[in-house]
Scaffold this motif. Structure first.
Motif, PDB file in Angstrom:
ATOM      1  N   ALA B 191      57.666  46.117  24.411  1.00 22.63           N
ATOM      2  CA  ALA B 191      57.127  46.210  25.763  1.00 22.63           C
ATOM      3  C   ALA B 191      55.919  47.141  25.794  1.00 22.63           C
ATOM      4  O   ALA B 191      54.922  46.894  26.484  1.00 22.63           O
ATOM      5  CB  ALA B 191      58.212  46.716  26.719  1.00 22.63           C
ATOM      6  N   GLU B 192      56.013  48.224  25.021  1.00 24.45           N
ATOM      7  CA  GLU B 192      54.894  49.171  24.978  1.00 24.45           C
ATOM      8  C   GLU B 192      53.663  48.528  24.346  1.00 24.45           C
ATOM      9  O   GLU B 192      52.531  48.802  24.753  1.00 24.45           O
ATOM     10  CB  GLU B 192      55.290  50.438  24.218  1.00 24.45           C
ATOM     11  N   ALA B 193      53.891  47.676  23.353  1.00 21.12           N
ATOM     12  CA  ALA B 193      52.750  47.016  22.704  1.00 21.12           C
ATOM     13  C   ALA B 193      52.014  46.117  23.701  1.00 21.12           C
ATOM     14  O   ALA B 193      50.788  46.083  23.743  1.00 21.12           O
ATOM     15  CB  ALA B 193      53.246  46.206  21.501  1.00 21.12           C
ATOM     16  N   ARG B 194      52.788  45.399  24.505  1.00 17.94           N
ATOM     17  CA  ARG B 194      52.156  44.561  25.526  1.00 17.94           C
ATOM     18  C   ARG B 194      51.401  45.419  26.540  1.00 17.94           C
ATOM     19  O   ARG B 194      50.276  45.130  26.918  1.00 17.94           O
ATOM     20  CB  ARG B 194      53.224  43.740  26.260  1.00 17.94           C
ATOM     21  N   ARG B 195      52.047  46.491  26.940  1.00 15.95           N
ATOM     22  CA  ARG B 195      51.427  47.361  27.936  1.00 15.95           C
ATOM     23  C   ARG B 195      50.143  47.999  27.398  1.00 15.95           C
ATOM     24  O   ARG B 195      49.151  48.153  28.106  1.00 15.95           O
ATOM     25  CB  ARG B 195      52.447  48.444  28.369  1.00 15.95           C
ATOM     26  N   ARG B 196      50.142  48.305  26.124  1.00 19.67           N
ATOM     27  CA  ARG B 196      48.971  48.919  25.497  1.00 19.67           C
ATOM     28  C   ARG B 196      47.750  48.011  25.619  1.00 19.67           C
ATOM     29  O   ARG B 196      46.653  48.448  25.952  1.00 19.67           O
ATOM     30  CB  ARG B 196      49.271  49.229  24.023  1.00 19.67           C
ATOM     31  N   VAL B 197      47.982  46.726  25.376  1.00 21.18           N
ATOM     32  CA  VAL B 197      46.886  45.750  25.478  1.00 21.18           C
ATOM     33  C   VAL B 197      46.369  45.696  26.916  1.00 21.18           C
ATOM     34  O   VAL B 197      45.157  45.681  27.154  1.00 21.18           O
ATOM     35  CB  VAL B 197      47.370  44.368  25.014  1.00 21.18           C
ATOM     36  N   GLN B 198      47.284  45.674  27.840  1.00 18.71           N
ATOM     37  CA  GLN B 198      46.878  45.614  29.251  1.00 18.71           C
ATOM     38  C   GLN B 198      46.106  46.859  29.664  1.00 18.71           C
ATOM     39  O   GLN B 198      45.086  46.781  30.341  1.00 18.71           O
ATOM     40  CB  GLN B 198      48.112  45.450  30.145  1.00 18.71           C
ATOM     41  N   TYR B 199      46.604  48.007  29.248  1.00 18.20           N
ATOM     42  CA  TYR B 199      45.930  49.262  29.595  1.00 18.20           C
ATOM     43  C   TYR B 199      44.534  49.317  28.956  1.00 18.20           C
ATOM     44  O   TYR B 199      43.563  49.747  29.589  1.00 18.20           O
ATOM     45  CB  TYR B 199      46.746  50.468  29.119  1.00 18.20           C
ATOM     46  N   ALA B 200      44.461  48.883  27.697  1.00 17.09           N
ATOM     47  CA  ALA B 200      43.157  48.916  27.010  1.00 17.09           C
ATOM     48  C   ALA B 200      42.154  48.020  27.721  1.00 17.09           C
ATOM     49  O   ALA B 200      40.941  48.266  27.693  1.00 17.09           O
ATOM     50  CB  ALA B 200      43.319  48.503  25.555  1.00 17.09           C
ATOM     51  N   ALA B 201      42.660  46.978  28.369  1.00 14.74           N
ATOM     52  CA  ALA B 201      41.778  46.071  29.102  1.00 14.74           C
ATOM     53  C   ALA B 201      41.440  46.595  30.491  1.00 14.74           C
ATOM     54  O   ALA B 201      40.747  45.928  31.261  1.00 14.74           O
ATOM     55  CB  ALA B 201      42.446  44.700  29.214  1.00 14.74           C
ATOM     56  N   GLY B 202      41.956  47.767  30.817  1.00 17.66           N
ATOM     57  CA  GLY B 202      41.585  48.380  32.086  1.00 17.66           C
ATOM     58  C   GLY B 202      42.548  48.101  33.224  1.00 17.66           C
ATOM     59  O   GLY B 202      42.338  48.575  34.343  1.00 17.66           O
ATOM     60  N   GLU B 203      43.581  47.348  32.958  1.00 20.72           N
ATOM     61  CA  GLU B 203      44.561  47.126  34.027  1.00 20.72           C
ATOM     62  C   GLU B 203      45.267  48.443  34.346  1.00 20.72           C
ATOM     63  O   GLU B 203      45.422  49.305  33.484  1.00 20.72           O
ATOM     64  CB  GLU B 203      45.576  46.059  33.599  1.00 20.72           C
ATOM     65  N   LEU B 204      45.692  48.573  35.595  1.00 23.78           N
ATOM     66  CA  LEU B 204      46.287  49.832  36.052  1.00 23.78           C
ATOM     67  C   LEU B 204      47.807  49.746  36.093  1.00 23.78           C
ATOM     68  O   LEU B 204      48.366  48.707  36.474  1.00 23.78           O
ATOM     69  CB  LEU B 204      45.784  50.156  37.463  1.00 23.78           C
ATOM     70  N   GLY B 205      48.453  50.840  35.744  1.00 23.69           N
ATOM     71  CA  GLY B 205      49.894  50.933  35.928  1.00 23.69           C
ATOM     72  C   GLY B 205      50.274  50.692  37.382  1.00 23.69           C
ATOM     73  O   GLY B 205      51.332  50.129  37.675  1.00 23.69           O
ATOM     74  N   LEU B 206      49.415  51.132  38.299  1.00 20.05           N
ATOM     75  CA  LEU B 206      49.657  50.912  39.727  1.00 20.05           C
ATOM     76  C   LEU B 206      49.923  49.454  40.036  1.00 20.05           C
ATOM     77  O   LEU B 206      50.794  49.122  40.851  1.00 20.05           O
ATOM     78  CB  LEU B 206      48.443  51.388  40.537  1.00 20.05           C
ATOM     79  N   ASP B 207      49.172  48.582  39.349  1.00 14.70           N
ATOM     80  CA  ASP B 207      49.328  47.146  39.592  1.00 14.70           C
ATOM     81  C   ASP B 207      50.387  46.538  38.682  1.00 14.70           C
ATOM     82  O   ASP B 207      51.229  45.758  39.130  1.00 14.70           O
ATOM     83  CB  ASP B 207      47.983  46.442  39.391  1.00 14.70           C
ATOM     84  N   LEU B 208      50.319  46.863  37.418  1.00  5.78           N
ATOM     85  CA  LEU B 208      51.236  46.260  36.453  1.00  5.78           C
ATOM     86  C   LEU B 208      52.690  46.562  36.805  1.00  5.78           C
ATOM     87  O   LEU B 208      53.569  45.738  36.585  1.00  5.78           O
ATOM     88  CB  LEU B 208      50.924  46.781  35.044  1.00  5.78           C
ATOM     89  N   SER B 209      52.921  47.759  37.316  1.00  4.81           N
ATOM     90  CA  SER B 209      54.291  48.120  37.669  1.00  4.81           C
ATOM     91  C   SER B 209      54.525  48.095  39.175  1.00  4.81           C
ATOM     92  O   SER B 209      55.539  48.602  39.661  1.00  4.81           O
ATOM     93  CB  SER B 209      54.604  49.520  37.109  1.00  4.81           C
ATOM     94  N   ALA B 210      53.571  47.536  39.904  1.00  8.48           N
ATOM     95  CA  ALA B 210      53.744  47.360  41.352  1.00  8.48           C
ATOM     96  C   ALA B 210      54.157  48.648  42.039  1.00  8.48           C
ATOM     97  O   ALA B 210      55.167  48.720  42.739  1.00  8.48           O
ATOM     98  CB  ALA B 210      54.765  46.244  41.622  1.00  8.48           C
ATOM     99  N   MET B 211      53.376  49.686  41.797  1.00 12.74           N
ATOM    100  CA  MET B 211      53.738  50.993  42.337  1.00 12.74           C
ATOM    101  C   MET B 211      53.213  51.245  43.750  1.00 12.74           C
ATOM    102  O   MET B 211      53.645  52.166  44.420  1.00 12.74           O
ATOM    103  CB  MET B 211      53.147  52.105  41.454  1.00 12.74           C
ATOM    104  N   ARG B 212      52.239  50.457  44.190  1.00 17.71           N
ATOM    105  CA  ARG B 212      51.523  50.840  45.406  1.00 17.71           C
ATOM    106  C   ARG B 212      52.424  50.923  46.636  1.00 17.71           C
ATOM    107  O   ARG B 212      52.307  51.836  47.445  1.00 17.71           O
ATOM    108  CB  ARG B 212      50.363  49.866  45.657  1.00 17.71           C
ATOM    109  N   GLU B 213      53.308  49.991  46.749  1.00 15.49           N
ATOM    110  CA  GLU B 213      54.173  49.986  47.926  1.00 15.49           C
ATOM    111  C   GLU B 213      55.100  51.208  47.917  1.00 15.49           C
ATOM    112  O   GLU B 213      55.271  51.896  48.926  1.00 15.49           O
ATOM    113  CB  GLU B 213      55.005  48.700  47.942  1.00 15.49           C
TER     114      GLU B 213
END
Lengths: 227, 227, 227, 227, 227, 227
Positions: B191-213
């Motif tokens: 799971a961390e490996a997938r997340r690493r790719v997403q983070y490197a591409a600039g995606e935010l934890g706020l969105d990936l983990s749906a934290m905003r609400e």
């Protein structure tokens, strides 16, 4: 309020060279487990080893004036041993003072306080053992003693004592005992060399040092798991 | 007053090898954020990683006798986990004991106390996590327990538990849970490996983990500077 | 209960570049020995140097949620400066967050708490100054402030302040004073360069800075050994 | 992620009463110098003494939710023993929680973290041993375990263990061993009473315990001043 | 290098009197869990409570000159809040300075350093919160700031802020927020009074605050012992 | 490996009585701000004051055998000054040893380690300054020195030195200097008495000690708020 004692005796260059091949732990053991400074003193880079003759300095808190005074008293082979008169983590010493000390033959610094410019000191290979790394600057307002007996990191140090420091810490040997301790340390090194071979071959300290009877007498018992 | 329990079970060599590819933080998370030793335990050199089967030792303050006793109980793959019976920073362990331990298959040491000869241990690449570096020598006078359950740096350790240590610290996994935790840790790694790719591409934890609400529900508000 | 202030001003890229050639001790001196963070903040690898614009974050104990919130506010050249709202050594930050921060232009982290994955962070050359290394995981439950004035390791930090960190520690320069302090620091560097040459030639601070009279006035006396 | 174990066994009221007349040092000695918590735990007022049955609680850093959960599990004679899951000095507990605990039969608190309202707790004579005093408030967001085995201040504690605390600190006795240790402690008290009389009369431990031969065998020598 | 700002505003005597009836924990909560100084600050005697208007002082390490400067700026109701410019445990303050401060209307001292004469200060009932007790004397050589914003024990303090201290520690309230926080604190006190009655009657926080659903949602499970 | 020096000289009973009326801070100042032990040594009860002649003892970690040896060397008016040979917080001393010491004329204990039975010691009014309170028991296995020069809590102590301790800490005066320091301390006390009257009358140290010019010369400037 401050005294500088000129012309204090030193340990000889020969002794310094001889100690330079020994480790702190070995020398500490060879003199009966005494003379060690507190482990809060750590080298700013590793690996490192240094032997020298103690040039002692007292430092008021946040005031490094006496380091300048000390440099004038330095002779080749000296190690400056500095202790604050009350606990202080400020950065008393940096690359400029190291340059000045080196020009006067000082081979390193032991200080129960903070230092700064550790990147530059590391590059210069100027060995330092300190209680802290801090960029906090100091003033030059208050005098104190140079080349008088001090307590540094829990160890008594007299001017001209032999100071030995490595990755493990710092140990002090009384100047008048340096020859005797040297001989004992070398003897200990030889014994350790023999023991190293035996250990590498799988022999046990339990047998080599005949510990089993003593362990049993103290009440050590063996049992089997789930027995 | 001291017991040595012989023949304690171990985690398997296969498990040790498998854990050797994982990080302490990952395993700690995978078992529900438990089993971590206090961060005062630091490796004597970096980078380093070690997995093994715990061989537990209690040490009276300033007394390393039981380390000799422990070596006889060692099996390949063991990591000695040693705790003083009261707080102590003395140098219980050095290069000679490392030589002996290595000859008996011990792959490293975790100790909530001090060690010495760190330059030599670093050169030997004998991995050690300790609470202090100190040249202070120890005696051999008092017995204690070997291969009994202990508390080391705040963590409960039983003989044969899986011990994993790296630059971040030391974690313990119960022997009976080591398989399950391994699986969970590997899953987490993926799971961390997938997340690493997403983070490197600039995606935010706020969105990936749906934290905003959730953030908003907890009262997080946004405002503009000087607005 | 938590505020995020968007669009805070930054120090310019030019200033950041200029400070990147200076040392922490020099800048700390140049602004009157102020702005230094406590020496418990240490870099996770050395040597290292970093200048940037402070992106401030408050962290509840054991809760790293706000680091995710902060990343969205980041701009190239920012250094995240994070302080726990009560003392905490947990590992708030690791390699995944570093990857995310880097993707958003953050050049490093200053945190008065713990971090983990230090082997990976070292390999990535992502500079971090922290009060601890700990694998201890954190939760995401409580909100706090981002880009508001904070106290970090004893130093006041406002969003957009200039943060400079190296092997000696971390110093903060008010954004509005960064130009003036830069000039003073460069001047100081030049004076140090001259002094370095003099010291290397064996000249004494006692003479170069005319200290002898002052020392005498304060009561420093010289005597000969055994006189 | 959190478990509450209901209906755990307790030590009997009789045992609690019997231990209430003993000191921590005596009991610690009587069970072979084990079970002591780290000396960072100090009573908030002195003199004080407390014995009870351990009601164990884990506390996430900065989060006191589980103390509320624990109170419902309390029975008369219980002592709450609480440990943070990572080091934390926050004020988890104060006068309101003490009121609630007392209403449910809890006779005191042992906590390896901070407490507040110490003036009010002192007036209430609600005994607390803590690692810190801090007014810092906590949240209620994360669950953890109640009535499971924990490590508190370095000591293993299981639900229902006998906890004894006084001005000297805190000791834990396994529930199943409490009878045996009680007998040993009383025997020790009697021996100490005899020894007290002998010491008060000027007799020496050297003679009463026949130490002179042993001291000599270990190498103790006597010499006269300036001889 | 040092500035004294004359005529700074104060909080009113009325506010000081009103805060004098509140506790530190209550006020800290009432202003959103902010403003607390680090728990290393402890009162030299207990019980004690003090409210006042901050008269801020910076102190060079081992130098108490600025305390003399501060006294001239004092007005009735002031509390001197003093912070060393680098960490220092020296005894900056004793009975003589207390006598002088009291003569100028100062009602107490908060200092992130050491004090001495604690027996005499206790007898005088001059309230002091300090980080250390030490007889170590200080010099009068270096100037620093009086009545400028400082950081003391991790908390920002501006001249004229409301300072409240009791057995639990020290909290700071911004001068302009002191009225609002007072109202919130009183409201909180009333809520606590109601809750105290409920707790004393045996009602549970679990029910009073409707925690059960939240606990369950977070994964708290109940099981029976040995079930 | 251990030496006991018999018949060491003492300071006179008259000197002890005279010092018993002085404070630690006063004496420390009177001898030029030297001789103070580290502030980690705290009295187990307050208020308390003690003067005596140092009976020095070295203690191996976790081993209190030498305290028994020391008692035989005691004379009325002695204060036992004990230092561990490496850092140790164990409870070396309790009520039984206090009873024995008192029977041999020892009036108190200064120890850079832990003690226990503090409730009983407080009731006995046996004064103790220690670095820790811990119930942790010790063994009797290793010999060390009695009545040789030691370093205790950073201060050099020789047998027969004058030891003075109160609520502020512990100070040591060389035996041969005790008369001179006494005179200086009394003179200082008189000066302080005069100053106390002046301070109580509202006079300022700024004026009484003519500090204004010096402050100005060092760069202190005054400005008005918002001017």
């Amino acid at each position: 309020m401050g005294r500088v004692v000129r012309g204090c005796p030193r340990v000889s260059a020969g002794l310094i060279a001889a100690y330079g091949e020994l480790g702190v732990a070995t020398v500490h053991e060879a003199q009966g487990r005494t003379g060690l400074m507190a482990p809060r003193l750590r080298p700013i880079y590793r690996p490192v080893r240094l032997a020298g003759s103690a040039l002692t300095v007292e430092l008021p808190p946040g005031d490094n004036w006496m380091l300048h005074v000390a440099i004038e008293q330095a002779r080749p082979g000296d190690v400056v041993v500095a202790t604050p008169t009350s606990p202080c983590s400020d950065g008393y010493f940096g690359e400029l003072l190291a340059t000045s000390m080196r020009a006067h033959g000082v081979s390193g610094l032991v200080i129960d306080a903070g230092v700064r410019d550790v990147a530059e000191l590391t590059e210069l290979r100027f060995p330092v053992w300190s209680a802290a790394v801090s960029a906090q600057g100091t003033v030059k307002e208050t005098v104190a003693n140079v080349q008088t007996p001090i307590v540094c990191a829990g160890a008594r140090v007299e001017p001209g004592d032999l100071v030995l420091a490595d990755d493990d810490g710092v140990v002090v040997v009384r100047r008048m005992e340096a020859e005797v301790v040297l001989a004992a340390a070398r003897k200990r090194e030889q014994a350790e060399a023999r023991r190293r071979v035996q250990y590498a071959a799988g022999e046990l300290g339990l047998d080599l040092s005949a510990m089993r009877e003593g362990l049993s007498a103290r009440g050590l018992v063996y049992e089997d798991h789930n027995a």
